[in-house]
Design a protein around this motif. Structure first.
Motif, PDB file in Angstrom:
ATOM      1  N   LEU A 156       0.716  -1.177   0.221  1.00  0.00           N
ATOM      2  CA  LEU A 156      -0.321   0.276  -0.262  1.00  0.00           C
ATOM      3  C   LEU A 156       0.883   1.659   0.003  1.00  0.00           C
ATOM      4  CD1 LEU A 156      -2.027  -2.010   0.731  1.00  0.00           C
ATOM      5  CD2 LEU A 156      -2.983  -0.611   2.248  1.00  0.00           C
ATOM      6  N   GLY A 160      -2.996   4.197   3.224  1.00  0.00           N
ATOM      7  CA  GLY A 160      -4.291   3.798   3.297  1.00  0.00           C
ATOM      8  C   GLY A 160      -5.040   3.232   3.786  1.00  0.00           C
ATOM      9  N   ASP A 219     -12.895   2.732  -0.297  1.00  0.00           N
ATOM     10  CA  ASP A 219     -11.247   3.043  -0.485  1.00  0.00           C
ATOM     11  C   ASP A 219     -10.593   1.960  -0.068  1.00  0.00           C
ATOM     12  OD1 ASP A 219     -11.728   4.302   1.987  1.00  0.00           O
ATOM     13  OD2 ASP A 219     -10.414   5.738   1.580  1.00  0.00           O
ATOM     14  N   LYS A 221      -7.768  -0.757   1.118  1.00  0.00           N
ATOM     15  CA  LYS A 221      -7.253  -1.228  -0.339  1.00  0.00           C
ATOM     16  C   LYS A 221      -6.248  -2.331   0.904  1.00  0.00           C
ATOM     17  CE  LYS A 221      -6.596  -0.652  -3.190  1.00  0.00           C
ATOM     18  NZ  LYS A 221      -7.516  -0.341  -4.801  1.00  0.00           N
ATOM     19  N   LEU A 243     -14.297  -5.557  -6.591  1.00  0.00           N
ATOM     20  CA  LEU A 243     -13.183  -5.907  -6.065  1.00  0.00           C
ATOM     21  C   LEU A 243     -12.661  -7.295  -5.936  1.00  0.00           C
ATOM     22  CD1 LEU A 243     -13.636  -3.847  -2.771  1.00  0.00           C
ATOM     23  CD2 LEU A 243     -13.172  -2.826  -5.388  1.00  0.00           C
ATOM     24  N   LYS A 250      -5.948  -1.625 -10.816  1.00  0.00           N
ATOM     25  CA  LYS A 250      -6.200  -0.639  -9.689  1.00  0.00           C
ATOM     26  C   LYS A 250      -7.572  -0.791  -8.566  1.00  0.00           C
ATOM     27  CE  LYS A 250      -8.532   3.140 -12.567  1.00  0.00           C
ATOM     28  NZ  LYS A 250      -8.634   4.342 -12.737  1.00  0.00           N
ATOM     29  N   LYS A 251      -7.824  -2.181  -9.052  1.00  0.00           N
ATOM     30  CA  LYS A 251      -9.035  -1.738  -7.852  1.00  0.00           C
ATOM     31  C   LYS A 251      -8.222  -2.664  -6.964  1.00  0.00           C
ATOM     32  CE  LYS A 251     -12.666  -2.279 -10.709  1.00  0.00           C
ATOM     33  NZ  LYS A 251     -13.497  -3.371 -10.877  1.00  0.00           N
ATOM     34  N   HIS A 252      -7.690  -3.255  -7.267  1.00  0.00           N
ATOM     35  CA  HIS A 252      -7.254  -4.533  -6.598  1.00  0.00           C
ATOM     36  C   HIS A 252      -7.499  -4.421  -4.534  1.00  0.00           C
ATOM     37  CE1 HIS A 252      -5.536  -8.663  -6.048  1.00  0.00           C
ATOM     38  NE2 HIS A 252      -4.846  -8.133  -5.069  1.00  0.00           N
ATOM     39  N   VAL A 253      -8.230  -5.308  -4.117  1.00  0.00           N
ATOM     40  CA  VAL A 253      -7.807  -5.303  -2.756  1.00  0.00           C
ATOM     41  C   VAL A 253      -7.137  -6.177  -2.177  1.00  0.00           C
ATOM     42  CG1 VAL A 253      -8.545  -5.749  -0.111  1.00  0.00           C
ATOM     43  CG2 VAL A 253      -9.894  -4.026  -2.706  1.00  0.00           C
TER      44      VAL A 253
END
Length: 355
Positions: A156, A160, A219, A221, A243, A250-253
């Motif tokens: 991260l 975040g 948001d 992450k 997700l 870029k949406k990856h958690v």
């Protein structure tokens, strides 16, 4: 069935060696041979997770190798049932008991009863808050939290929001992992906000709380699951939120787990989760029984390095803990925040050798 890269030595061979062969500081000494029947009792704490089902699978294998007569019960995460199971073992005349109490405070009276009857106890995976046992067999659970923190903190970029799906804080494991993760984040990644969620090792509760957090904080992450109990629910929630995408998106958690079960290793390779800490189900079974046999034979141990690449530490007077290796596992086998990892397809991982 392959095991981790730990060389197995038969008990007969070990008994023939000088006790200093076990640890760098002469960890054990024989004070007599047990003789007679080696009947032992092993209480399985639960059978509703892949990790504990793996432990259950390994236990009879090592009992046979060590020539132990095995009696088993399953306390189903209930300390009252564990107490009743111990009464069953006593009536069966066992010479030692291995258990994994999930409530590490409430087990004290049962330990006292076994001590009064001179029946040695090995505690697996968890460590009793009070009371003595012959040996605790577990990995360094604080290191679990630290490794998860370093991985997420690195991925991260030090900022975040992350969710920590805690286990049961009545368990020393839940407390160790939680305290270490929080302390590491505060020290090394103070710009990361941690949402700690108590789940009592319940996957449905974990999924519900994760969904609530993601709704309130879209948001987020990162997710730290303190055990694979939360794996299925976490993936389901991420999929519902659109997700569940690869790490290149870029949406990856980023998701880190603890256990090292086969499903986790497959999910890492597929990009569904990112890392886990491989908790050694095979070695928990192996060394729980190894130490029970040692107890029956009157052997003693001291703190120090062992010949199976672990370290025995003194937790408090009358309580030793053999801290087995539990490596971080990732897709690339990289180093994160100074923590090295193994690739998810590494053949030394028990989760790749369950058979």
């Amino acid at each position: 069935m392959k095991l981790r890269a730990t060389r197995y030595v038969s008990f007969g061979a070990l008994a023939a060696l000088a006790m200093t062969a076990l640890t760098a500081c002469g960890s054990s000494s024989a004070s007599g041979q047990g003789g007679g029947s080696r009947v032992i009792g092993v209480d399985y704490p639960r059978s509703d997770t892949d990790f504990w089902n793996s432990y259950i699978k390994y236990t009879p294998q090592f009992a046979k190798e060590l020539e132990l007569d095995l009696k088993t019960t399953n306390s189903q995460n209930d300390v009252a049932k564990l107490t009743a199971d111990v009464q069953t073992f006593i009536s069966q005349g066992v010479k030692g008991v291995a258990m994994a109490p999930q409530d590490t405070a409430a087990i004290a009276p049962t330990l006292a009863q076994l001590a009064a009857k001179k029946i040695p106890v090995v505690s697996v995976d968890t460590r009793p808050d009070t009371g003595d046992v012959y040996m605790v067999v577990r990995a360094d659970n604080r290191a679990y939290g630290e490794k998860a923190c370093q991985y997420l903190g690195t991925k991260l970029g030090g900022k975040g929001k992350v969710v920590m799906l805690q286990g049961d804080l009545a368990s020393v494991n839940g407390r160790d992992r939680t305290e270490a993760f929080n302390a590491c984040m505060k020290k090394n990644y103070p710009a990361i906000k941690v949402f700690g969620e108590a789940t009592n090792w319940d996957g449905a509760v974990a999924a519900q709380k994760l969904q609530t957090d993601l709704t309130a904080h879209p948001d987020i992450k990162g997710v730290y699951m303190q055990s694979s109990f939360a794996l299925s629910g976490t993936l389901q929630v991420l999929k519902q939120k659109n997700l569940l995408v690869g790490p290149e998106d870029k949406k990856h958690v980023f998701v880190v787990s603890n256990d090292g079960i086969p499903e986790e290793l497959k999910d890492i390779a597929a990009g569904r989760i990112d890392a886990t800490v491989s908790q050694p189900a095979d070695l928990y079974a192996k060394y729980a029984l190894y130490y029970l046999k040692a107890a029956i034979d009157g052997r003693t141990f001291k703190p120090g390095r062992t010949d199976h690449h672990s370290t025995i530490i003194k937790v408090r007077d009358g309580l030793l803990e053999d801290q087995l290796s539990a490596p971080l596992v990732t897709a690339d086998g990289g180093t994160y925040g100074g923590v090295p990892s193994l690739k998810s397809d590494d053949e030394s991982l028990w989760g790749n050798n369950l058979g």
